[in-house]
Design an enzyme around this catalytic site. Structure first.
Site, PDB file in Angstrom:
ATOM      1  N   GLY A  98       5.991  11.082 -12.686  1.00  0.00           N
ATOM      2  CA  GLY A  98       5.429  12.133 -13.423  1.00  0.00           C
ATOM      3  C   GLY A  98       4.805  11.567 -14.772  1.00  0.00           C
ATOM      4  O   GLY A  98       5.721  11.091 -15.668  1.00  0.00           O
ATOM      5  N   HIS A  99       3.746  11.342 -14.747  1.00  0.00           N
ATOM      6  CA  HIS A  99       3.061  10.904 -15.821  1.00  0.00           C
ATOM      7  C   HIS A  99       2.151  12.224 -16.641  1.00  0.00           C
ATOM      8  O   HIS A  99       1.225  12.749 -16.138  1.00  0.00           O
ATOM      9  CB  HIS A  99       2.175   9.717 -15.475  1.00  0.00           C
ATOM     10  CG  HIS A  99       2.924   8.764 -14.749  1.00  0.00           C
ATOM     11  ND1 HIS A  99       2.321   7.618 -14.389  1.00  0.00           N
ATOM     12  CD2 HIS A  99       4.085   8.484 -14.445  1.00  0.00           C
ATOM     13  CE1 HIS A  99       3.120   6.965 -13.692  1.00  0.00           C
ATOM     14  NE2 HIS A  99       4.370   7.337 -13.922  1.00  0.00           N
TER      15      HIS A  99
ATOM     16  N   GLN B 143       7.951   4.666 -12.603  1.00  0.00           N
ATOM     17  CA  GLN B 143       9.205   4.237 -12.883  1.00  0.00           C
ATOM     18  C   GLN B 143       9.545   3.275 -13.904  1.00  0.00           C
ATOM     19  O   GLN B 143       8.650   3.470 -14.728  1.00  0.00           O
ATOM     20  CB  GLN B 143      10.360   4.065 -11.522  1.00  0.00           C
ATOM     21  CG  GLN B 143      10.167   5.162 -10.709  1.00  0.00           C
ATOM     22  CD  GLN B 143       9.180   5.546  -9.619  1.00  0.00           C
ATOM     23  OE1 GLN B 143       8.622   4.632  -9.266  1.00  0.00           O
ATOM     24  NE2 GLN B 143       8.669   6.802  -9.711  1.00  0.00           N
TER      25      GLN B 143
ATOM     26  N   LYS C 218       4.153   5.841 -19.706  1.00  0.00           N
ATOM     27  CA  LYS C 218       3.019   4.948 -19.283  1.00  0.00           C
ATOM     28  C   LYS C 218       1.833   5.806 -18.913  1.00  0.00           C
ATOM     29  O   LYS C 218       0.657   5.255 -19.147  1.00  0.00           O
ATOM     30  CB  LYS C 218       3.642   4.694 -17.563  1.00  0.00           C
ATOM     31  CG  LYS C 218       5.087   3.694 -17.766  1.00  0.00           C
ATOM     32  CD  LYS C 218       5.505   3.581 -16.439  1.00  0.00           C
ATOM     33  CE  LYS C 218       6.060   4.964 -15.696  1.00  0.00           C
ATOM     34  NZ  LYS C 218       7.169   5.295 -16.404  1.00  0.00           N
TER      35      LYS C 218
ATOM     36  N   ASP D 167       9.735   7.201 -17.691  1.00  0.00           N
ATOM     37  CA  ASP D 167       9.352   8.133 -18.794  1.00  0.00           C
ATOM     38  C   ASP D 167       9.239   7.680 -20.223  1.00  0.00           C
ATOM     39  O   ASP D 167       9.364   8.229 -21.089  1.00  0.00           O
ATOM     40  CB  ASP D 167      10.629   9.376 -18.817  1.00  0.00           C
ATOM     41  CG  ASP D 167      10.433  10.083 -17.523  1.00  0.00           C
ATOM     42  OD1 ASP D 167       9.592   9.983 -16.813  1.00  0.00           O
ATOM     43  OD2 ASP D 167      11.729  10.470 -17.103  1.00  0.00           O
TER      44      ASP D 167
HETATM   45  P1  GDP Z   1       5.841   8.491 -18.057  1.00  0.00           P
HETATM   46  O1  GDP Z   1       6.386   8.850 -16.896  1.00  0.00           O
HETATM   47  O2  GDP Z   1       6.067   6.837 -18.391  1.00  0.00           O
HETATM   48  O3  GDP Z   1       4.345   8.673 -17.776  1.00  0.00           O
HETATM   49  O4  GDP Z   1       6.234   9.404 -19.154  1.00  0.00           O
HETATM   50  P2  GDP Z   1       6.489  10.980 -19.017  1.00  0.00           P
HETATM   51  O5  GDP Z   1       4.936  11.464 -19.267  1.00  0.00           O
HETATM   52  O6  GDP Z   1       7.298  11.380 -17.923  1.00  0.00           O
HETATM   53  O7  GDP Z   1       6.972  11.221 -20.452  1.00  0.00           O
HETATM   54  C1  GDP Z   1       7.012  10.920 -21.577  1.00  0.00           C
HETATM   55  C2  GDP Z   1       6.557  12.179 -22.590  1.00  0.00           C
HETATM   56  O8  GDP Z   1       6.541  11.618 -23.986  1.00  0.00           O
HETATM   57  C3  GDP Z   1       5.329  13.075 -21.981  1.00  0.00           C
HETATM   58  O9  GDP Z   1       5.851  14.233 -22.691  1.00  0.00           O
HETATM   59  C4  GDP Z   1       4.312  12.403 -23.238  1.00  0.00           C
HETATM   60  O10 GDP Z   1       3.253  13.250 -23.466  1.00  0.00           O
HETATM   61  C5  GDP Z   1       5.024  12.081 -24.500  1.00  0.00           C
HETATM   62  N1  GDP Z   1       4.737  10.973 -25.038  1.00  0.00           N
HETATM   63  C6  GDP Z   1       3.926  10.028 -24.936  1.00  0.00           C
HETATM   64  N2  GDP Z   1       3.886   9.315 -25.903  1.00  0.00           N
HETATM   65  C7  GDP Z   1       4.406   9.790 -27.163  1.00  0.00           C
HETATM   66  C8  GDP Z   1       4.595   9.595 -28.410  1.00  0.00           C
HETATM   67  O11 GDP Z   1       4.006   8.478 -28.969  1.00  0.00           O
HETATM   68  N3  GDP Z   1       4.955  10.378 -29.290  1.00  0.00           N
HETATM   69  C9  GDP Z   1       5.555  11.670 -28.804  1.00  0.00           C
HETATM   70  N4  GDP Z   1       6.425  12.414 -29.550  1.00  0.00           N
HETATM   71  N5  GDP Z   1       5.567  12.063 -27.547  1.00  0.00           N
HETATM   72  C10 GDP Z   1       4.842  11.025 -26.615  1.00  0.00           C
HETATM   73  P1  IMO Z   2       8.050   8.059 -13.922  1.00  0.00           P
HETATM   74  O1  IMO Z   2       7.096   7.200 -13.248  1.00  0.00           O
HETATM   75  C1  IMO Z   2      12.337   8.470 -14.579  1.00  0.00           C
HETATM   76  C2  IMO Z   2      14.853   8.322 -11.135  1.00  0.00           C
HETATM   77  C3  IMO Z   2      15.577   9.489 -10.766  1.00  0.00           C
HETATM   78  C4  IMO Z   2      16.907   8.857  -9.904  1.00  0.00           C
HETATM   79  C5  IMO Z   2      16.435   7.417  -9.223  1.00  0.00           C
HETATM   80  C6  IMO Z   2      16.214   7.504  -7.981  1.00  0.00           C
HETATM   81  O2  IMO Z   2       7.724   9.334 -14.510  1.00  0.00           O
HETATM   82  O3  IMO Z   2       8.521   7.139 -14.934  1.00  0.00           O
HETATM   83  P2  IMO Z   2      14.061   8.534  -6.337  1.00  0.00           P
HETATM   84  O4  IMO Z   2      13.755   9.938  -6.254  1.00  0.00           O
HETATM   85  O5  IMO Z   2      13.124   7.538  -6.967  1.00  0.00           O
HETATM   86  O6  IMO Z   2      14.896   7.981  -5.371  1.00  0.00           O
HETATM   87  O7  IMO Z   2      15.352   8.802  -7.649  1.00  0.00           O
HETATM   88  O8  IMO Z   2      15.135   7.278 -10.127  1.00  0.00           O
HETATM   89  N1  IMO Z   2      13.500   8.214 -11.251  1.00  0.00           N
HETATM   90  C7  IMO Z   2      12.949   8.224 -12.172  1.00  0.00           C
HETATM   91  N2  IMO Z   2      13.242   8.570 -13.732  1.00  0.00           N
HETATM   92  N3  IMO Z   2      11.053   8.384 -14.339  1.00  0.00           N
HETATM   93  C8  IMO Z   2      10.546   8.227 -12.950  1.00  0.00           C
HETATM   94  O9  IMO Z   2       9.149   8.166 -12.693  1.00  0.00           O
HETATM   95  C9  IMO Z   2      11.434   8.385 -11.986  1.00  0.00           C
HETATM   96  N4  IMO Z   2      11.239   8.255 -10.599  1.00  0.00           N
HETATM   97  C10 IMO Z   2      12.512   8.353 -10.174  1.00  0.00           C
HETATM   98  O10 IMO Z   2      15.799  10.380 -11.626  1.00  0.00           O
HETATM   99  O11 IMO Z   2      17.772   8.433 -10.988  1.00  0.00           O
HETATM  100 MG    MG Z   3       7.591  10.243 -16.221  1.00  0.00          MG
END
Ligand code: GDP
Ligand code: IMO
Ligand code: MG
Length: 430
Positions: free
Chosen positions: A40-41, A224, A16, A13
């Site tokens: 979850g991207h 991840q 990415k 998170d």
């Molecule tokens: P990922 O799993 O690495 O793709 O990240 P996620 O999408 O799960 O979580 C990142 C969250 O931060 C999302 O809601 C993005 O829209 C948000 N985000 C990404 N870059 C920035 C930033 O520079 N500032 C803020 N405030 N939010 C951001």
């Molecule tokens: P993105 O791509 C954050 C965490 C779960 C748990 C551990 C194992 O959005 O960054 P799993 O279901 O993979 O066996 O769970 O890994 N986890 C993540 N945490 N971002 C993710 O993906 C994750 N995918 C798995 O919360 O701790």
């Molecule tokens: Mg994510």
């Protein structure tokens, strides 16, 4: 030709999705190489928000080829529900712009059952998985009893695969007090989805090779984060795949030489979802504030993310393990308005100072972070698109991060929006 691998350098998170989306304008092929729909991207493009779990983030741009590599574990039902959801948002997905490696292992409902059964049985010792069946699916791959995409093309093969798989799962389920698998139902569901899935199946290793020969640019999209890596993460509180950069090669079928620039995605503070050690975790007002300002709730499960200060020890370590050439520092804006900021520069364990996180769980449990304090900034950095718009204290923070992690900032992100991004070094530049 420089290809780019994007990996999360913390616990996932990091942002990415946003960075891959931004970079995908410069790429021809965008490939996922590990993980599954536990990811979850989030992509924010004007008024539109896309949440992608299984599909490579490049899918939203017309004219790009999205690839799901063999290193991924694929739930076909989740795939088609994601495709339908995106179609509802106006993204056209067909065999023209999506290819799936024919040797990709499937996630079946029995994997999700097992994931949940195990988590429930573990009680307080649970991992806190996403419940998507990721671990059990990888176990079956390594255990040589999985069903792969190509197996769906031939009923006889499917039958023999099911025999082997169910012999294992029925025994396991018995031990966990669950009923045996309804074989006829599972087979019928697989036969039903096969004609939908098979048209996407391709020898991805060959398509990637041809793309390279044709001088196409490939963007590998990690899921991840490195601290969830099966080998280098905070085991056993990890995911079941290799989340570090080397997996881009084995997870799509290209040689390691195909990996050009490794871009580590790094949040300006730290978060984690699920259980496991987290040295800089905050359970005070600062932690609360980071969570609220950063909207730190899981994209997949909606769980509240644990929040803490930036941990330079961990990021230095993961940048070394993945051979990160530059980082994209995200969510700097979330730090706006703090009086002071803390950065973890080392650990103290039993009176001994460490400049890395030792592997032993007993030591990890005793870590006390060593912090240095930095002056915060009161101005807003949200939406900044150039260095000139950043307050001096924010630039100082970024420079200190670079120094401590021993890796330069190649990109900076200041809001969820695609274009609120500062490019310092183009990862695709040769
Ligand atoms: P990922 O799993 O690495 O793709 O990240 P996620 O999408 O799960 O979580 C990142 C969250 O931060 C999302 O809601 C993005 O829209 C948000 N985000 C990404 N870059 C920035 C930033 O520079 N500032 C803020 N405030 N939010 C951001
Ligand atoms: P993105 O791509 C954050 C965490 C779960 C748990 C551990 C194992 O959005 O960054 P799993 O279901 O993979 O066996 O769970 O890994 N986890 C993540 N945490 N971002 C993710 O993906 C994750 N995918 C798995 O919360 O701790
Ligand atoms: Mg994510």
């Amino acid at each position: 030709m420089a290809n780019v691998v994007v990996v999360g350098a913390q616990w996932g998170d990091e942002g990415k999705g946003k960075i891959v989306d931004w970079l995908s304008e410069r790429a021809d092929v965008i490939a996922r190489f590990q993980g599954g729909h536990n990811a979850g991207h989030t992509l924010v493009i004007g008024e539109t928000v896309f949440k992608l779990s299984l599909l490579p983030s490049g899918i939203v741009r017309p004219g790009k080829l999205a690839v799901i590599g063999n290193g991924v574990v694929l739930d076909p039902w989740a795939l088609f529900s994601e495709i339908d959801r995106l179609a509802g948002q106006g993204v056209a997905i067909s065999t023209e712009n999506l290819m799936i490696a024919e040797n990709t292992p499937l996630i079946l409902p029995l994997h999700q059952d097992l994931d949940k059964l195990r988590e429930d049985a573990a009680g307080k010792a649970k991992i806190g998985t996403t419940g998507r069946g990721i671990g059990p699916a990888y176990e079956d791959k390594v255990g040589r009893r999985t069903i792969r995409v190509a197996d769906l093309a031939d009923e006889e093969t499917l039958d023999s695969r099911l025999d082997r798989l169910l012999a294992h799962h029925d025994a396991l389920r018995k031990g966990l007090g669950a009923s045996p698998i309804d074989r006829a139902d599972l087979k019928a569901r697989l036969m039903e989805i096969a004609p939908q899935l098979l048209p996407y199946a391709q020898p991805v290793w060959k398509i990637m090779g041809d793309a390279r020969k044709a001088g196409k640019r490939i963007l590998f999209e990690g899921a991840q984060g490195s601290l969830l890596d099966i080998d280098f993460g905070t085991y056993p509180y990890v995911t079941s795949s290799t989340t570090t950069s080397g997996a881009a090669a084995s997870g799509t079928g290209v040689g390691p030489g195909a990996i050009g620039f490794v871009l580590g995605i790094v949040k300006a503070y730290t978060t984690r979802v699920g259980e496991g050690p987290f040295p800089t975790e905050l359970d005070d007002a600062d932690g609360q504030r980071l969570g609220e300002r950063g909207h730190e709730f899981g994209t997949v499960t909606g769980r509240k993310r644990r929040c803490g200060w930036f941990d330079a020890v961990l990021v230095r370590q993961t940048c070394a393990i993945s051979g990160v050439n530059g980082i994209a520092l995200t969510k700097l804006d979330v730090l706006d308005g703090f009086e002071t900021l803390k950065i973890c520069t080392g650990y103290e364990i039993d009176g001994v100072t460490y400049d890395y996180l030792p592997t032993a769980a007993a030591l990890q449990a005793k870590v006390t972070p060593i912090y240095e304090e930095m002056e915060g900034w009161q101005e807003s950095t949200a939406g900044a698109r150039s260095w000139a718009e950043l307050p001096a204290a924010a630039i100082k923070y970024v420079r200190r991060v670079e120094e401590l992690i021993q890796c330069p900032v190649a990109m900076l992100s200041t809001s969820p929006e695609r274009d609120d991004t500062i490019l310092v070094t183009d990862p695709f530049a040769d």
